[in-house]
Design a protein around this motif. Structure first.
Motif, mmCIF file in Angstrom:
data_model
loop_
_atom_site.group_PDB
_atom_site.id
_atom_site.type_symbol
_atom_site.label_atom_id
_atom_site.label_comp_id
_atom_site.label_asym_id
_atom_site.label_seq_id
_atom_site.Cartn_x
_atom_site.Cartn_y
_atom_site.Cartn_z
ATOM 1 N N GLU A 133 1.172 -0.844 -0.060
ATOM 2 C CA GLU A 133 -0.224 0.182 0.311
ATOM 3 C C GLU A 133 0.511 1.065 -0.136
ATOM 4 O OE1 GLU A 133 -2.843 2.174 2.955
ATOM 5 O OE2 GLU A 133 -2.554 -0.269 3.165
ATOM 6 N N ILE A 134 1.584 1.469 1.173
ATOM 7 C CA ILE A 134 2.946 2.464 0.700
ATOM 8 C C ILE A 134 4.211 2.608 -0.505
ATOM 9 C CG2 ILE A 134 5.149 3.216 1.815
ATOM 10 C CD1 ILE A 134 3.195 1.843 4.818
ATOM 11 N N LYS A 135 3.901 1.375 -1.075
ATOM 12 C CA LYS A 135 5.173 1.460 -1.656
ATOM 13 C C LYS A 135 3.655 2.176 -3.505
ATOM 14 C CE LYS A 135 8.213 -2.461 -1.857
ATOM 15 N NZ LYS A 135 8.968 -2.983 -2.527
ATOM 16 N N ALA A 136 2.526 1.884 -3.163
ATOM 17 C CA ALA A 136 1.392 2.341 -4.456
ATOM 18 C C ALA A 136 2.006 4.035 -4.515
ATOM 19 C CB ALA A 136 0.090 1.348 -4.835
ATOM 20 N N GLN A 137 1.549 4.186 -2.575
ATOM 21 C CA GLN A 137 1.463 5.918 -2.587
ATOM 22 C C GLN A 137 2.574 6.560 -2.832
ATOM 23 O OE1 GLN A 137 -0.037 6.252 1.653
ATOM 24 N NE2 GLN A 137 -1.382 5.146 1.214
ATOM 25 N N ILE A 138 3.744 6.069 -2.650
ATOM 26 C CA ILE A 138 5.177 6.383 -3.283
ATOM 27 C C ILE A 138 4.763 6.471 -5.239
ATOM 28 C CG2 ILE A 138 7.263 6.443 -3.733
ATOM 29 C CD1 ILE A 138 7.442 4.932 0.201
ATOM 30 N N GLN A 139 4.769 5.646 -5.252
ATOM 31 C CA GLN A 139 4.429 6.230 -7.213
ATOM 32 C C GLN A 139 3.797 6.556 -7.227
ATOM 33 O OE1 GLN A 139 4.249 2.038 -8.059
ATOM 34 N NE2 GLN A 139 6.705 1.203 -7.521
ATOM 35 N N ALA A 140 2.091 7.263 -6.464
ATOM 36 C CA ALA A 140 1.483 7.568 -7.331
ATOM 37 C C ALA A 140 1.668 8.989 -6.861
ATOM 38 C CB ALA A 140 0.045 7.475 -6.971
ATOM 39 N N GLY A 141 2.392 9.305 -6.073
ATOM 40 C CA GLY A 141 2.694 10.552 -5.623
ATOM 41 C C GLY A 141 1.654 11.456 -4.241
ATOM 42 N N THR A 142 0.860 10.284 -3.730
ATOM 43 C CA THR A 142 0.022 10.690 -2.709
ATOM 44 C C THR A 142 0.530 10.255 -1.140
ATOM 45 O OG1 THR A 142 -1.312 8.654 -2.868
ATOM 46 C CG2 THR A 142 -1.523 10.406 -4.687
ATOM 47 N N TYR A 143 1.659 9.473 -1.237
ATOM 48 C CA TYR A 143 2.173 9.598 -0.055
ATOM 49 C C TYR A 143 2.775 10.773 1.077
ATOM 50 C CZ TYR A 143 4.850 6.391 4.043
ATOM 51 O OH TYR A 143 4.983 6.819 5.022
ATOM 52 N N GLU A 144 3.294 12.072 0.713
ATOM 53 C CA GLU A 144 4.153 12.289 1.162
ATOM 54 C C GLU A 144 2.748 13.513 1.177
ATOM 55 O OE1 GLU A 144 7.911 14.016 -0.183
ATOM 56 O OE2 GLU A 144 8.576 12.012 0.250
ATOM 57 N N THR A 145 1.887 13.346 2.897
ATOM 58 C CA THR A 145 0.934 14.845 2.567
ATOM 59 C C THR A 145 1.174 16.101 4.013
ATOM 60 O OG1 THR A 145 -0.359 13.149 5.121
ATOM 61 C CG2 THR A 145 -1.237 13.311 2.498
ATOM 62 N N ASP A 146 1.043 16.682 3.478
ATOM 63 C CA ASP A 146 1.096 17.757 4.554
ATOM 64 C C ASP A 146 1.182 17.672 5.920
ATOM 65 O OD1 ASP A 146 1.527 20.149 3.066
ATOM 66 O OD2 ASP A 146 -0.403 20.486 2.985
ATOM 67 N N ASP A 147 -0.256 16.830 6.539
ATOM 68 C CA ASP A 147 -0.255 15.893 7.754
ATOM 69 C C ASP A 147 0.706 15.149 8.314
ATOM 70 O OD1 ASP A 147 -2.734 17.602 7.854
ATOM 71 O OD2 ASP A 147 -3.935 15.425 7.460
ATOM 72 N N LYS A 148 1.446 14.768 8.039
ATOM 73 C CA LYS A 148 2.716 13.756 7.657
ATOM 74 C C LYS A 148 3.744 14.862 7.775
ATOM 75 C CE LYS A 148 0.966 9.600 5.248
ATOM 76 N NZ LYS A 148 1.121 8.213 4.212
ATOM 77 N N LEU A 149 3.960 15.164 6.723
ATOM 78 C CA LEU A 149 5.224 16.074 7.270
ATOM 79 C C LEU A 149 5.271 16.952 8.553
ATOM 80 C CD1 LEU A 149 5.866 17.186 2.963
ATOM 81 C CD2 LEU A 149 7.224 15.198 4.412
ATOM 82 N N GLU A 150 4.132 17.490 8.625
ATOM 83 C CA GLU A 150 3.973 18.200 9.584
ATOM 84 C C GLU A 150 4.211 17.127 10.956
ATOM 85 O OE1 GLU A 150 0.916 20.692 12.142
ATOM 86 O OE2 GLU A 150 0.619 21.053 10.023
ATOM 87 N N ALA A 151 3.952 16.430 10.971
ATOM 88 C CA ALA A 151 4.143 15.522 12.821
ATOM 89 C C ALA A 151 5.382 14.883 12.644
ATOM 90 C CB ALA A 151 2.899 13.873 12.107
ATOM 91 N N ALA A 152 5.575 14.607 11.080
ATOM 92 C CA ALA A 152 7.205 14.360 11.236
ATOM 93 C C ALA A 152 8.066 15.214 11.460
ATOM 94 C CB ALA A 152 8.042 13.902 9.832
ATOM 95 N N ALA A 153 7.787 16.563 11.598
ATOM 96 C CA ALA A 153 8.872 17.773 11.465
ATOM 97 C C ALA A 153 8.686 18.123 12.986
ATOM 98 C CB ALA A 153 8.016 19.202 10.930
#
Length: 92
Positions: free
Chosen positions: A64-84
């Motif tokens: 599922e994550i590989k498919a999201q990365i290939q589609a360009g939908t894995y990195e969302t603003d929410d995920k980036l904010e949580a990581a920061a």
């Protein structure tokens, strides 16, 4: 005139005598033809290795994550904010 002695004196240039080898080629031992097995011992990481061996990989989640990365939908603003936020928590 200068009273400094010359380095070579007044003798003509002569050939240097050949040097003797430090060892004879017969003195060198040939490498062993039998091969010993190599081993590595890691201290204080046995518990990590045991954890890795028992860790179950959820292949459906990985796919599922590989498919999201290939589609360009894995990195969302929410995920980036949580990581920061997590990085800042680690720094502070």
């Amino acid at each position: 005139m200068s009273t400094i002695n010359s380095l070579g004196g007044n003798l003509p240039i002569s050939r240097a005598a050949p040097t003797r080898p430090v060892f004879k080629p017969a003195d060198v031992q040939a490498p062993a033809t039998t091969r010993s097995s190599d081993s590595v011992e890691l201290g204080n990481v046995q518990h990590l290795m045991a954890k890795l061996k028992t860790n179950d990989v959820r292949m459906e989640k990985v796919a599922e994550i590989k498919a999201q990365i290939q589609a360009g939908t894995y990195e969302t603003d929410d995920k980036l904010e949580a990581a920061a936020d997590k990085l800042l928590d680690d720094v502070l």
